[in-house]
Scaffold this active site. Structure first.
Site, short mmCIF file in Angstrom:
data_model
loop_
_atom_site.label_atom_id
_atom_site.label_comp_id
_atom_site.label_asym_id
_atom_site.label_seq_id
_atom_site.Cartn_x
_atom_site.Cartn_y
_atom_site.Cartn_z
N LYS A 22 0.83 -1.28 0.28
CA LYS A 22 -0.17 -0.13 0.02
C LYS A 22 0.76 1.14 0.03
O LYS A 22 0.55 2.22 -0.84
CB LYS A 22 -0.92 0.20 1.32
CG LYS A 22 -1.58 1.32 1.52
CD LYS A 22 -2.27 1.50 2.73
CE LYS A 22 -1.44 1.45 3.75
NZ LYS A 22 -1.49 2.78 4.65
N ASN A 23 1.95 1.45 0.91
CA ASN A 23 2.65 2.64 1.01
C ASN A 23 3.36 2.96 -0.14
O ASN A 23 4.00 4.06 -0.22
CB ASN A 23 3.33 2.68 2.37
CG ASN A 23 2.19 2.70 3.43
OD1 ASN A 23 1.20 3.25 3.38
ND2 ASN A 23 2.80 2.44 4.65
N CYS A 117 -3.97 8.19 9.83
CA CYS A 117 -4.11 7.46 10.99
C CYS A 117 -3.67 8.40 12.40
O CYS A 117 -2.57 8.97 12.20
CB CYS A 117 -3.49 6.36 11.14
SG CYS A 117 -4.60 4.72 10.20
N ARG A 122 2.08 14.23 13.60
CA ARG A 122 2.61 13.90 12.38
C ARG A 122 3.03 14.96 11.62
O ARG A 122 2.41 15.56 10.48
CB ARG A 122 1.75 12.97 11.53
CG ARG A 122 1.51 11.56 12.35
CD ARG A 122 0.63 10.76 11.71
NE ARG A 122 1.47 10.01 10.45
CZ ARG A 122 0.89 8.96 9.65
NH1 ARG A 122 -0.36 8.70 9.80
NH2 ARG A 122 1.36 8.25 8.89
N ASP A 305 4.77 -0.07 12.14
CA ASP A 305 3.59 -0.57 11.60
C ASP A 305 3.02 -1.93 12.06
O ASP A 305 2.34 -2.50 11.80
CB ASP A 305 3.46 -0.48 10.04
CG ASP A 305 3.29 0.96 9.67
OD1 ASP A 305 3.10 1.68 10.48
OD2 ASP A 305 3.54 1.17 8.47
N ARG A 397 -8.66 0.38 4.99
CA ARG A 397 -7.91 1.23 4.29
C ARG A 397 -6.40 0.58 3.83
O ARG A 397 -6.05 0.94 2.79
CB ARG A 397 -7.31 2.42 5.30
CG ARG A 397 -8.45 3.28 5.60
CD ARG A 397 -8.11 4.36 6.77
NE ARG A 397 -7.14 5.29 6.08
CZ ARG A 397 -6.84 6.45 6.58
NH1 ARG A 397 -7.52 6.78 7.72
NH2 ARG A 397 -6.00 7.26 5.89
#
Ligand code: EPZ
Length: 430
Positions: A22-23, A117, A122, A305, A397
């Site tokens: 995903k990232n 999230c 952040r 993560d 997500r």
């Protein structure tokens, strides 16, 4: 609102296929708009964050076509707006990659301030510092980040902190700047390397990705490409921990074992067997789990993560474990939910002291964010009785068909969207 409902206690056994990262995919989709030719991206995970970004890219005029569930064709030739303020875009973190991509290509961009999230503060100061050093003026006005440059010129940029997002964003912009850019103290995550390989496949000149110094020589144009995204390290790691959580035996296929080394070595310390193949890992958890110490670190360290997942599993281990979260300060919000299921964890600052030997029991809990949500699923699958998880859109997500993949391994889990469906599951499974 959809919920997961599951009945725990079944060891998960069998094979699971891991999807694209995903990232990496989010940055690659953003980078694809930098060409005026067709860019075909394969192994795109079908997860909500990717869908939101694809819609935002289409909203500024790029052609976005899904040729099958995991392949997208993007063409940035007809982009007519440099302002990305699509309704949902601020909800995903990776919207900021459109700043780097559009600034690099068009020397101007406006993107809604990114959300993502809630795992602590952040900041994006390093992204903005990088753009400014390339010659852009950057302002934040009315919830938008506005970046503009007469000319974008290569520079030597030192990242004060190792940041995946800032490294990738500067790489995107610098790949179409004039002259040489050096990024020092760059992030080394597999997806940084994947994005660099992707941009190089479009004609960029990026060297050193995967080390802490990345050198980029800007090019005036990027051409079309066909590229396949690397497998998702965190989805793979989550299934590795699912084996540990349920005393299972799972063959996790379509992975790059090298990217999983930090995760594998913790599982081995905890008493699991991890067997590596060319593009698969098998995790067998037949012995009682042992406690250990973990500190999350930038790659090649143990990924933040995976922190909620390992904390969840260590709760079941013999003895006391200590987990230190060194990347995000607010990543223990799930601990209260886990306590409702029987965990005994004390959080002090960025450290969690985990008193092991918990026997999870099913409860009604809520996913506070993506990875913590996945961790609660692992707890639910190892628990006695039925667990219901609310707010699973966080999990959706970033995990494609999470419930289906778990069911194929033998889990009793369903996605339900009504009280009636929930009751039906409980009647059948309970
Ligand atoms: C990426 O976030 C991932 N998100 C996160 O994954 C992941 O947890 C994180 O990298 C770390 O691996 C995406 O790729 C979309 P960072 P990112 O910049 O880029 C500080 C998931 O679950 N920092 O590497 O936002 C920051 O506060 C998500 O998939 C600054 O100080 O993370 C943090 O302490 C959650 N200033 C550290 O750097 C900045 O300008 C690392 O953050 C940027 C970051």
């Amino acid at each position: 609102m959809e919920q997961y409902v599951m009945k725990g206690g079944t060891p998960l056994v069998g094979e699971v296929e891991i999807g694209g990262a995903k990232n990496a995919g989010l940055a690659i989709l953003a980078g694809a708009v930098m060409s005026d030719e067709d860019v075909v991206i394969e192994n795109v995970p079908d997860v909500k964050d990717i869908g939101v970004l694809a819609t935002a890219i289409a909203a500024i005029g790029a052609k976005v076509e899904k040729t099958d569930r995991h392949t997208m064709r993007i063409n940035g030739h007809d982009i007519s707006s440099f302002s990305v303020d699509y309704e949902y875009i601020s909800k995903i973190r990776a919207s900021y990659y459109l700043l780097g991509a559009l600034l690099g290509k068009y020397k101007q961009a406006e993107v809604a301030f990114p959300g993502g999230c809630d795992i602590g503060s952040r900041p994006i100061d390093l992204h903005l510092k990088g753009f400014r050093m390339l010659g852009a003026e950057v302002e934040i006005e009315h919830g938008l980040i506005k970046a503009k440059a007469e000319r974008l010129v290569g520079a030597q940029i030192y990242m004060d902190k190792v940041s995946v997002g800032a490294t990738i964003n500067v790489m995107l912009a610098a790949s179409m700047a004039e002259g040489k850019t050096t990024i020092e103290n760059a992030a080394k995550e597999p997806h940084v390397v994947d994005v660099a390989n992707f941009l190089n496949s479009m004609g960029a000149n990026i060297k050193g990705a995967g080390t802490d110094v990345i050198r980029i020589v800007g090019v005036p144009k990027l051409h079309g490409s066909e590229y396949s995204i690397i497998p998702d390290q965190i989805e793979a790691g989550t299934f590795m921990f699912a084996a540990a959580a349920t005393k299972g035996d799972i063959m996790i296929k379509n992975v790059i074992p090298k990217h999983l080394e930090a995760i594998s070595s913790k599982l081995i310390e905890m008493g699991c067997e991890v067997e590596e193949f060319d593009d698969a890992v098998r995790v067998v958890a037949s012995k009682p789990l042992k406690s250990t110490q973990v500190t999350t670190l930038a790659y090649p360290g143990f990924p933040t993560d995976m922190q909620p997942q390992i904390t969840t599993i260590l709760s079941m281990a013999d003895g006391t474990s200590i987990v230190t979260e060194s990347i995000f300060e607010n990543r223990y919000r799930y601990v209260d939910e886990l306590s409702r299921m029987g965990a005994s964890i004390k959080v002090e600052g960025n450290t969690a002291i985990i008193y092991g030997a918990a026997k999870y029991t099913g409860a009604h809990v809520s996913a506070p964010d993506l990875r913590a949500g996945a961790a609660l699923v692992l707890a639910g699958l190892s628990a006695e009785g039925v667990t219901v998880i609310d707010d699973i859109y966080y999990i959706q997500r970033g995990y494609e068909d999470f419930d289906r993949k778990l069911r194929e391994l033998g889990a009793t889990i369903e996605t339900v969207d009504s009280e009636k469906a929930l009751k039906k599951f409980i009647l059948k499974a309970g």
